[in-house]
Scaffold this active site. Structure first.
Site, short mmCIF file in Angstrom:
data_model
loop_
_atom_site.label_atom_id
_atom_site.label_comp_id
_atom_site.label_asym_id
_atom_site.label_seq_id
_atom_site.Cartn_x
_atom_site.Cartn_y
_atom_site.Cartn_z
CG HIS A 118 -2.07 -0.91 1.13
ND1 HIS A 118 -3.37 -0.49 1.22
CD2 HIS A 118 -2.12 -2.25 0.93
CE1 HIS A 118 -4.18 -1.53 1.08
NE2 HIS A 118 -3.44 -2.60 0.90
CE1 TYR B 271 -6.26 3.41 10.92
CE2 TYR B 271 -5.69 3.69 8.60
CZ TYR B 271 -5.47 3.09 9.82
OH TYR B 271 -4.47 2.16 9.97
N PRO C 29 -4.93 -0.04 18.44
CG PRO C 29 -6.80 -1.24 17.75
CD PRO C 29 -6.16 -0.66 18.96
CE LYS D 235 2.94 3.26 13.36
NZ LYS D 235 3.58 2.85 12.13
CE1 TYR E 201 -1.80 3.90 9.11
CE2 TYR E 201 -0.58 3.08 7.23
CZ TYR E 201 -1.68 3.01 8.07
OH TYR E 201 -2.64 2.06 7.87
#
Length: 388
Positions: free
Chosen positions: A72, A200, A292, A296, A383
């Protein structure tokens, strides 16, 4: 029995540490309380940072990851009327890979079997002795028979509820914890992913996340009260609520279907210091838990394994300096990654008891993110994973 390193805990961190040590000629044995079938039945997320992918390749278990993992180059943040694509590859030159934690565990088991590394399952009543002295040992029972492992060092990779952290005296250990007033309800379904990237979503009704395992297997999550149970949610109720929390254009394309797994996980931020006591070293969930949001957990465990494997390998080559600095080095990254997970959780979840001020601040945060390439870059850098 006698080994140089005794590893407690057969999750991904313990298995990966064992494999890396074995490849470098360090004699390690691994103890796991559960059966292999039980370990492989655990359903966990699988957003892997590039550093973890590289470490798995170094350990010799990258073939299936490279063939089946979904790379991704971005992610999507949607809240307060803003939908912000975060170009991970464009902003950082790095990517993340979707590959289930169960598959990582399966690959590690397979390679350890191939090289004949000792993994002892159903090791019960594990007890650590003399970790603060020069000759530590571990006792356990298996099928009613007592066993003892003498070793130079002990690696505690046995999770939040394991024995390793509790072995460190309370007078020495300091724990930091924040428990969030909600959990995540997750379902696995044989449906097409909502989007080619993870989405998200923040909504006044609560957070939602749309993820995937592969092109025909999706994993979706909803923020729910801690009092809820999976059985309280029918599949129809889950899908209806997920649609409400997504931007309308995405909600229209959501493919639904029967769930094949459904569970609720509470959220907490937890860090225990130090991560070393004498000859006992903590790694992964034994030392820290992150919510979550931001993916991580597994990646932090991997960075611990990176530092600890290097330190132990260097020790048997005659250099103890990395062992001496392991706790401080690992904790520096743990706190930074925990800050990111905490900030993402605060930005995207509903906190009803904190009132309208927080909602307006969350909206301001999203507006800043949408209009600031610098803010998008900072999010992307965290991220994809901070440097090891």
């Amino acid at each position: 029995m006698r080994h140089q390193v005794c590893i407690i805990g057969g999750g991904p961190s313990g298995l990966l540490l064992s494999l890396l040590l074995r490849r470098a000629g360090v004699d390690a044995v691994l103890l796991e309380r559960r059966s292999r079938d039980y370990v492989l039945a655990r359903i966990r997320a699988g957003v892997l940072e590039q550093g973890l992918c590289d470490l798995l390749r170094e350990a010799g278990v990258g073939t299936r990851l490279d063939a089946e993992g979904f790379v991704h180059g971005g992610t999507v943040i949607a809240a307060h009327g803003q939908t912000v694509p975060i170009g991970l590859r464009t902003l950082t030159g790095k990517t993340v890979t979707i590959y289930g934690q169960t598959e990582v565990t399966r690959d590690l088991y397979g390679e350890l079997d191939r090289i004949g590394a000792p993994v002892i399952h159903e090791a019960e009543d594990v007890t650590i002795h003399d970790a603060d002295r020069g000759a530590p040992f571990v006792t356990f029972t298996q099928n009613g028979t007592s066993h003892r492992v003498d070793c130079d060092y002990i690696a505690g990779c046995d999770g939040f509820h394991g024995v390793s952290r509790r072995t460190i005296p309370a007078a020495v250990r300091r724990d930091y914890e924040h428990v969030y007033p909600f959990g995540w309800l997750g379902i696995l379904s044989e449906t097409r992913p909502l989007h080619h990237e993870l989405v998200y979503a923040g909504h006044e009704r609560g957070f939602a996340l749309c993820s995937m395992r592969n092109a025909h297997l999706s994993r979706h999550y909803l923020q729910v009260p801690l009092a809820d149970r999976p059985g309280d949610w029918s599949d129809e109720a889950f899908w209806d609520e997920l649609r409400r929390r997504l931007p309308p254009d995405l909600a229209e394309t959501l493919e639904t279907g029967p769930s094949i797994e459904k569970s609720i996980a509470p959220l907490r931020s937890f860090i225990s210091e130090p991560m070393r006591w004498g000859r006992l070293f903590l790694a992964g969930d034994a030392a820290h838990i992150v919510p979550p949001t931001g993916a991580k957990g597994l990646n932090l465990a991997a960075s611990d394994v990176f530092y600890l494997s290097r330190a132990l390998i260097a020790r048997y080559a005659g250099d103890e300096s990395l062992l001496e600095t392991y706790s401080a080095t690992a904790l520096a990254r743990v706190w930074k990654a925990s800050r990111f997970s905490w900030s993402m959780t605060r930005m995207l979840h509903s906190f009803p008891d904190e009132g309208d001020f927080l909602r307006r601040m969350q909206g301001a945060e999203m507006a800043h993110l949408a209009g600031s390439p610098a803010a998008q870059t900072a999010l992307a850098e965290n991220y994809v994973g901070l440097p090891w």
